[in-house]
Scaffold this motif. Structure first.
Motif, short mmCIF file in Angstrom:
data_model
loop_
_atom_site.label_atom_id
_atom_site.label_comp_id
_atom_site.label_asym_id
_atom_site.label_seq_id
_atom_site.Cartn_x
_atom_site.Cartn_y
_atom_site.Cartn_z
N GLY A 128 0.83 -1.06 -0.11
CA GLY A 128 -0.30 0.15 -0.16
C GLY A 128 0.41 1.48 0.28
O GLY A 128 0.25 2.51 -0.97
N THR A 129 2.12 1.35 -0.05
CA THR A 129 2.52 2.46 0.58
C THR A 129 4.04 2.54 0.07
O THR A 129 4.35 3.39 -1.34
CB THR A 129 3.10 2.44 1.87
N ALA A 130 4.68 1.32 -0.67
CA ALA A 130 6.35 1.62 -1.31
C ALA A 130 5.79 1.56 -2.36
O ALA A 130 6.68 2.23 -3.62
CB ALA A 130 6.72 -0.42 -0.62
N PHE A 131 4.41 0.94 -3.10
CA PHE A 131 4.77 1.11 -4.42
C PHE A 131 4.47 1.94 -5.22
O PHE A 131 4.11 2.35 -6.21
CB PHE A 131 3.81 0.24 -5.54
N ALA A 132 3.33 3.28 -3.99
CA ALA A 132 3.30 4.13 -4.72
C ALA A 132 4.56 5.64 -4.46
O ALA A 132 3.91 6.41 -4.46
CB ALA A 132 2.27 4.74 -3.07
N CYS A 133 5.72 4.78 -4.35
CA CYS A 133 6.83 6.14 -3.29
C CYS A 133 7.00 6.60 -4.72
O CYS A 133 7.76 7.33 -5.10
CB CYS A 133 7.77 5.03 -2.75
N ILE A 134 7.46 5.22 -5.62
CA ILE A 134 8.12 5.13 -6.92
C ILE A 134 6.86 6.82 -7.73
O ILE A 134 7.93 7.99 -8.03
CB ILE A 134 7.63 4.45 -8.11
N PRO A 135 5.48 6.75 -7.90
CA PRO A 135 5.18 8.13 -8.88
C PRO A 135 5.65 9.35 -7.93
O PRO A 135 5.48 10.58 -8.63
CB PRO A 135 3.76 7.45 -9.14
N ASP A 136 5.30 9.39 -6.36
CA ASP A 136 5.77 10.59 -5.24
C ASP A 136 7.37 10.85 -5.84
O ASP A 136 7.98 11.90 -6.53
CB ASP A 136 6.13 9.96 -4.01
N LEU A 137 8.32 9.79 -6.05
CA LEU A 137 9.89 10.22 -6.31
C LEU A 137 9.98 10.33 -7.88
O LEU A 137 10.51 11.19 -8.74
CB LEU A 137 10.72 8.99 -6.52
N PHE A 138 9.06 10.06 -8.81
CA PHE A 138 9.52 9.74 -10.02
C PHE A 138 7.35 10.76 -11.21
O PHE A 138 6.85 9.65 -11.13
CB PHE A 138 9.87 9.24 -11.59
N PRO A 139 7.65 11.92 -10.48
CA PRO A 139 5.37 11.95 -11.49
C PRO A 139 5.81 12.29 -13.41
O PRO A 139 4.17 11.75 -13.39
CB PRO A 139 6.05 13.79 -11.34
N ASP A 140 6.95 12.26 -13.68
CA ASP A 140 6.69 12.25 -15.35
C ASP A 140 6.40 10.39 -15.07
O ASP A 140 7.83 9.25 -14.92
CB ASP A 140 8.26 13.02 -15.62
N SER A 141 5.56 9.50 -16.83
CA SER A 141 5.59 8.69 -15.90
C SER A 141 5.91 7.98 -16.92
O SER A 141 6.42 6.64 -17.30
CB SER A 141 3.93 8.25 -16.69
N VAL A 142 7.28 8.81 -18.00
CA VAL A 142 8.07 8.23 -19.27
C VAL A 142 9.53 7.27 -18.45
O VAL A 142 9.52 6.88 -18.49
CB VAL A 142 8.27 8.88 -19.99
N VAL A 143 10.24 8.47 -17.76
CA VAL A 143 10.56 8.33 -16.26
C VAL A 143 10.80 7.29 -15.29
O VAL A 143 11.46 6.76 -15.45
CB VAL A 143 11.27 9.94 -15.81
N ARG A 144 9.18 7.36 -14.80
CA ARG A 144 8.93 6.64 -13.77
C ARG A 144 9.62 5.74 -14.28
O ARG A 144 10.04 3.94 -13.68
CB ARG A 144 7.86 6.79 -13.53
N LEU A 145 8.40 4.93 -15.56
CA LEU A 145 8.99 3.86 -16.28
C LEU A 145 10.66 3.01 -16.88
O LEU A 145 10.76 2.68 -16.47
CB LEU A 145 8.29 3.75 -17.53
N ARG A 146 10.82 3.82 -16.52
CA ARG A 146 12.86 4.20 -17.17
C ARG A 146 13.01 3.56 -15.35
O ARG A 146 14.03 2.41 -15.42
CB ARG A 146 13.46 5.07 -17.19
#
Length: 531
Positions: A128-146
Motif C-alpha cells: 500500500g505504501t512502497a509501490f506508491a513511493c515511485i510516482p512520488d519520486l518520479f511524477p513523469d510517467s515516462v521517467v518513472r517507467l525507466r
C-alpha cells in the motif's frame, strides 16, 4: 516543508540522480522482501503441508496472507496519501520480518495460517505504501517507467533465486529456513529505507485526517465473508451456513458502498469506480490476479505431487515463470513508451498468459522438462506485460490526489482476485482429488484406506509412501497402482483448476477492450517534502 520545483522536475524526478538512486534501492529491497517470500514459500508449501499434516488448510496458507493484505492495503494507501509513506514503509518491514520469524517457528498448520495472516498485514502495508513511493519520486510517467527497471531487477533477483532457493533450503535445511531467509533481507531493507527514502507528501492537508474505520471494518467483513463462502461452498454445498455467509458478504458490500458515498474522507473513494478507465483497469486487476496466483501456487503442487518431482526439481522448472515476469516488465518499460497505443501490451500479455495456462492443462508427467520451462517463460512474459502497465495506467488516470489509494486499490484488487483464485482452485483440487481417490479405492475394494490417501501430502512425502506401500501390499492390494491412481487424480484436479484460470485469462483479453486509450504524458506536479 519545502516544495521541490525547477531543476529536479525538468528531468521528471523530485531528487537529484544520486539521491534518487539510493531511495530507489531502498524501495527495491522492500519489494524484494515481498517477492522473495512469495516465491520461496510457494515452492516449499507442499513439503510444509506434508510435515504439519493439514492439507485442508493448504489454501489458507496463501489466502490468510492475501485476505489480511487486501484489507490493509487500502487503509495504508490512504494514510500514505495524507501523512507520507516513509513511516508506514518502516513499520511494515518490522511487522513483516517479525511475522516471518513466527512462521518459521510454527508447530501446526493453524499456527502457520495465523502467522501468515500477521505477515499479510505487514505485506499489505508494504504494498500500500512502497509501490506508491515511485510516482512520488518520479511524477513523469515516462521517467518513472525507466526507473522501474530497478524494481523489476529486484523482483528478478528474488524471483530468479526464490523457487530454486526454496527447493534447496527445503531439501537440505528444512522448510522453516524459507521463512528465516526474510530476516537478513528485512534488515537490509530497513537500513536503506530509514537512511535514504525521503518523507514525501503529495498534498498539504490543513485538517487532521480521520481514518474511515467503519469503511475498513465493512471491507474486512465483506471480504472475510466472501473468502469463507468460497472456501466452504465446494465442501458443504448450499447449506444454511454458506447461504448466511453469502448474505453477510452482499449486505456488507452494499453497506460499504452506501457509507463510502457519504463519508468525506472515505477509505474507498467510490467516484474512482465511476471513471470508466479506472473501472476497467480495476476489473483487469481482479481477473489477472485470479489467473496469476492460481498458476503460481498450484504449479509447484502439480510438479511435485502430480509429476513426482523433488522440491529442487520443481523449483528449477517454476523459476522461468517468476524470472520472466521481471524480464517481461523490463522489456515492457522499453516498448510501451515508444508505441502509439500502449493498450496493445495488455492484449499481448493476457494472450500469452492464457496460452501458458492452457498448455499446463494438457501437460503430463512425460512432458519434457525444457518444454515445461518454455511454458513458464510464456506465462512469465505475459504477466510482465500486464502487471506494470495496469499500475502505471491507473496512476496516470487517477490524478495526484488519489495516487496512493489508486495504486493501493489496484494492488488490493489484484490480491482479491488471487484470494478468490487460490481459494476456488484449492477447494476444487481438494474435492476432485478425494473423489478420484475414492473411485480408485472402490474399484479395488479398499475404501477403508481412504483416510491414508485422502490427503495429497502422501504423494510428496517419500517416506510415508514407502510405509503405505508396504501396508497395502501386506493387505493384498496393489499399492503402486493405487498410489499412481491417486497421482492421476491430483493431476486431473489441478488441471481443472488451472483450466479455470485459463478461461479467466481469455475473459481478460475480452475485457481489455473496455480500457480507453491511455497516453503516457509528461505532466509534472509539485511534491511536498516533509523532512
Amino acid at each position: 516543508m519545502a516544495v521541490h520545483r525547477g531543476a529536479h522536475h525538468s528531468s521528471g524526478q523530485v531528487l537529484p540522480f544520486r539521491e534518487s538512486l539510493l531511495a530507489m534501492l531502498g524501495v527495491s529491497f522492500v519489494t524484494m522482501l515481498v517477492a522473495l517470500d512469495q516465491t520461496v514459500v510457494g515452492t516449499a508449501l507442499p513439503t510444509i503441508v506434508s510435515e504439519l499434516r493439514g492439507f485442508e488448510l493448504y489454501a489458507w496458507v496463501a489466502t490468510s496472507y492475501l485476505l489480511t493484505s487486501v484489507i490493509t492495503v487500502p487503509i495504508f494507501g490512504r494514510l500514505g496519501d495524507y501523512y507520507g509513506r516513509k513511516p508506514f514503509v518502516i513499520a511494515s518491514i518490522v511487522v513483516f520480518t517479525g511475522a516471518s520469524a513466527l512462521c518459521g517457528a510454527a508447530n501446526s498448520m493453524l499456527f502457520l495460517v495465523i502467522a501468515r495472516g500477521l505477515q499479510g498485514i505487514g505485506g499489505g502495508m508494504l504494498v500500500g505504501t512502497a509501490f506508491a513511493c515511485i510516482p512520488d519520486l518520479f511524477p513523469d510517467s515516462v521517467v518513472r517507467l525507466r526507473w522501474q527497471v530497478l524494481i523489476s531487477s529486484a523482483f528478478g533477483i528474488a524471483n530468479a533465486v526464490g523457487p530454486s532457493l526454496g527447493g534447496f533450503l527445503t531439501q537440505y535445511y528444512g522448510w522453516r529456513s524459507v521463512f528465516y531467509v526474510n530476516l537478513p533481507v528485512g534488515l537490509i531493507s530497513l537500513v536503506f529505507v530509514w537512511r535514504y527514502l525521503p518523507h514525501l507528501r503529495q498534498v498539504a492537508h490543513k485538517a487532521r485526517m480521520r481514518l474511515d474505520w467503519p469503511g475498513a471494518l465493512l471491507i474486512a467483513l465483506a471480504l472475510g465473508s466472501t473468502q469463507l463462502f468460497v472456501e466452504l461452498l465446494p465442501r458443504y454445498g448450499v447449506s444454511l451456513s454458506t447461504a448466511a455467509l453469502l448474505v453477510v458478504a452482499a449486505a456488507a458490500a452494499w453497506a460499504l458502498w452506501q457509507w463510502e458515498r457519504r463519508t468525506p474522507q472515505a477509505i474507498l473513494p467510490v467516484d474512482m469506480f465511476r471513471n470508466p478507465s479506472l473501472n476497467a483497469l480495476f476489473t483487469l486487476a481482479v481477473l489477472g490476479g485470479f489467473s496469476m496466483f492460481s498458476l503460481l501456487f498450484y504449479a509447484p503442487l502439480l510438479f511435485q505431487g502430480g509429476f513426482g518431482m523433488s522440491p529442487k526439481e520443481a523449483g528449477l522448472v517454476i523459476t522461468p515463470l517468476v524470472v520472466f515476469i521481471t524480464i517481461g516488465s523490463i522489456a515492457n518499460g522499453r516498448i510501451v513508451s515508444r508505441i502509439r497505443n500502449p493498450n496493445i501490451m495488455l492484449y499481448i500479455g493476457f494472450t500469452m498468459l492464457a496460452a501458458a495456462c492452457l498448455a499446463v492443462v494438457v501437460a503430463t508427467h512425460t512432458t519434457p522438462r525444457p518444454l515445461l520451462m518454455a511454458l513458464m517463460i510464456v506465462g512469465g512474459l505475459g504477466l510482465g506485460f500486464v502487471m506494470p502497465n495496469l499500475t502505471v495506467f491507473a496512476q496516470q488516470t487517477a490524478g495526484r490526489e488519489h495516487l496512493g489509494i489508486a495504486t493501493a486499490l489496484l494492488q488490493s484488487l489484484r490480491m482479491i482476485g488471487g484470494m478468490i483464485g487460490t481459494a476456488l482452485t484449492g477447494t476444487m483440487v481438494t474435492h476432485l482429488y478425494k473423489s478420484g481417490v475414492r473411485s480408485a479405492l472402490d474399484a479395488d475394494h479398499a475404501t477403508h484406506w481412504l483416510p491414508q490417501l485422502a490427503d495429497p501430502q502422501i504423494l510428496i512425502n517419500r517416506d510415508a509412501q514407502s510405509t503405505l506401500l508396504g501396508e497395502l501390499t501386506h493387505a493384498g492390494h496393489n499399492g503402486a497402482l493405487l498410489l499412481e491412481s491417486a497421482r492421476e487424480a491430483l493431476v486431473g484436479a489441478i488441471h481443472m483448476g488451472i483450466a479455470v484460470a485459463a478461461v479467466i485469462a481469455l475473459v481478460s483479453i475480452w475485457q481489455t477492450r473496455r480500457v480507453p486509450h491511455i497516453s503516457l504524458n509528461r505532466k509534472i506536479e509539485p511534491v511536498i517534502h516533509a523532512d
